[in-house]
Design a protein around this motif. Sequence first.
Motif, mmCIF file in Angstrom:
data_model
loop_
_atom_site.group_PDB
_atom_site.id
_atom_site.type_symbol
_atom_site.label_atom_id
_atom_site.label_comp_id
_atom_site.label_asym_id
_atom_site.label_seq_id
_atom_site.Cartn_x
_atom_site.Cartn_y
_atom_site.Cartn_z
ATOM 1 N N LEU A 1 26.986 13.145 -20.443
ATOM 2 C CA LEU A 1 27.469 13.110 -21.824
ATOM 3 C C LEU A 1 28.986 13.302 -21.862
ATOM 4 N N ARG A 2 29.489 14.266 -21.083
ATOM 5 C CA ARG A 2 30.935 14.510 -21.035
ATOM 6 C C ARG A 2 31.693 13.294 -20.504
ATOM 7 N N ASP A 3 31.084 12.610 -19.546
ATOM 8 C CA ASP A 3 31.737 11.447 -18.942
ATOM 9 C C ASP A 3 31.668 10.209 -19.820
ATOM 10 N N GLY A 4 30.922 10.287 -20.907
ATOM 11 C CA GLY A 4 30.817 9.139 -21.793
ATOM 12 C C GLY A 4 29.749 8.138 -21.394
ATOM 13 N N SER B 1 25.732 8.694 -25.061
ATOM 14 C CA SER B 1 26.246 9.085 -26.369
ATOM 15 C C SER B 1 25.525 10.335 -26.840
ATOM 16 N N ALA B 2 26.053 10.964 -27.894
ATOM 17 C CA ALA B 2 25.393 12.149 -28.438
ATOM 18 C C ALA B 2 24.004 11.802 -28.947
ATOM 19 N N GLY B 3 23.846 10.608 -29.520
ATOM 20 C CA GLY B 3 22.542 10.177 -30.005
ATOM 21 C C GLY B 3 21.531 10.044 -28.888
ATOM 22 N N HIS B 4 21.956 9.451 -27.769
ATOM 23 C CA HIS B 4 21.072 9.346 -26.611
ATOM 24 C C HIS B 4 20.688 10.738 -26.106
ATOM 25 N N GLY C 1 19.500 0.736 -17.845
ATOM 26 C CA GLY C 1 19.006 -0.338 -18.704
ATOM 27 C C GLY C 1 19.845 -0.604 -19.933
ATOM 28 N N GLY C 2 20.877 0.228 -20.167
ATOM 29 C CA GLY C 2 21.708 0.047 -21.352
ATOM 30 C C GLY C 2 20.907 0.176 -22.637
ATOM 31 N N LEU C 3 19.971 1.126 -22.661
ATOM 32 C CA LEU C 3 19.063 1.256 -23.793
ATOM 33 C C LEU C 3 19.761 1.798 -25.041
ATOM 34 N N SER C 4 19.275 1.384 -26.192
ATOM 35 C CA SER C 4 19.769 1.910 -27.460
ATOM 36 C C SER C 4 19.190 3.301 -27.699
ATOM 37 N N VAL C 5 19.700 3.989 -28.723
ATOM 38 C CA VAL C 5 19.168 5.310 -29.061
ATOM 39 C C VAL C 5 17.699 5.198 -29.466
#
Length: 297
Positions: free
Chosen positions: A184-187, A190-193, A213-217
Motif C-alpha cells: 500500500l505504501r509503495d502504491g 490502492s486504499a480501496g483494494h 491481475g490488475g484487478l479492480s476494487v
Amino acid sequence: MSNKNERKRGLGRGLSALMADVNETETVAAKGPAAADQFVPIERISPNPDQPRKQFVQSDLDDLTASIKEKGVLQPLIVRARENGEYEIVAGERRWRAAQAAKLHELPVIVRDFTDIEVLEVAIIENIQRADLNAAEEAAGYRQLMDRFGHTQEKMAEALGKSRSHIANLLRLLNLPAPVQELLRDGQLSAGHARALVPAQDPLKLAQQVIKGGLSVRATEALVKRQLSGDAAPKAKRDTGSEEKDADTIALEGDLSANLGMRVQLSHKPGQETGQMSIKYTSLDQLDELCRLLSNI
C-alpha cells in the motif's frame, strides 16, 4: 519523558487549537505570504528529533526548492524557542530542508510555546493533513494520536475535518499484515483494494493476485468473498449452522479491531440476538490494556 497524566490528558489544550496553529500556515499559499512573528537565521533552526516522518521524497523536495527560489517561503514554519536563541521546528521541516537547498539565509517563523507532547501532536497532525500522505501513513498517524494521547475517533474527526467513517476505514488497514501495508505504501495497492483485503484469511496471497491481475476494487471484494465462502463458511455451517458473515458484521469487526488494536471476531446465528465476540491478544501488554479498558466500562 511525559508522565501518565500528560499522556492520558484527553484533549489537553485542545486538538482543535493545535489544528488551528497548523492551518494558520497551511492555508496561506493561495493568498500570498503569511504574517510571521519574525525572521530567523536558518542556521539557528534545527529539526525536531522526534519528527514522526523519517522519509522525504527527493523529487518533492526538488520541486519545493524550485518554488522557494522563485517565490520565497510563503508559509512560515511553526517553531518553539530553545536555549541560546535557537529554535526547534514544530511544523515545516520540508520547507526548512528545501530552503537550505535554495541557499536562503533566513526563514519566516511563528513562535509557539509548546510542550514536548504538543510538539509531537502537531508534527503528527501536519503529516496527516498533507495531501500526498499515503493511506498507510495516514492510518499510522491516527493510531499514534489515539494510542499516545487518548484521542477518540469522534474528536479527531471533528478537529481534523474528516468523517468518522474515513478514520475508521483507514484504521482497519493497520490490521493487514506488514507486507500488505508495504504494498500500500509503495502504491502497488490502492486504499480501496487494501480495505477489501482486511477480512481475508490470507491477505498477502490475495494482494499478490490483485496486483498480478490488475484487478479492480470490486473484483477484489468478490475475490475475498469467494475465499471466505470457500474456506470458512462450510466449516462454520457444519459446526454452528451459521451463514457467511454479512458486510455489516465484517465492518463492525474491523471497527472494533481498529479501536482496540487487537483482532476481534463476531459470531452469531442468523435471526437471533445472541452470539459470541472473541478478542485475540498477542502479548501480555495487550492483555493488560484490555483488562484496563474493561475495568473502566
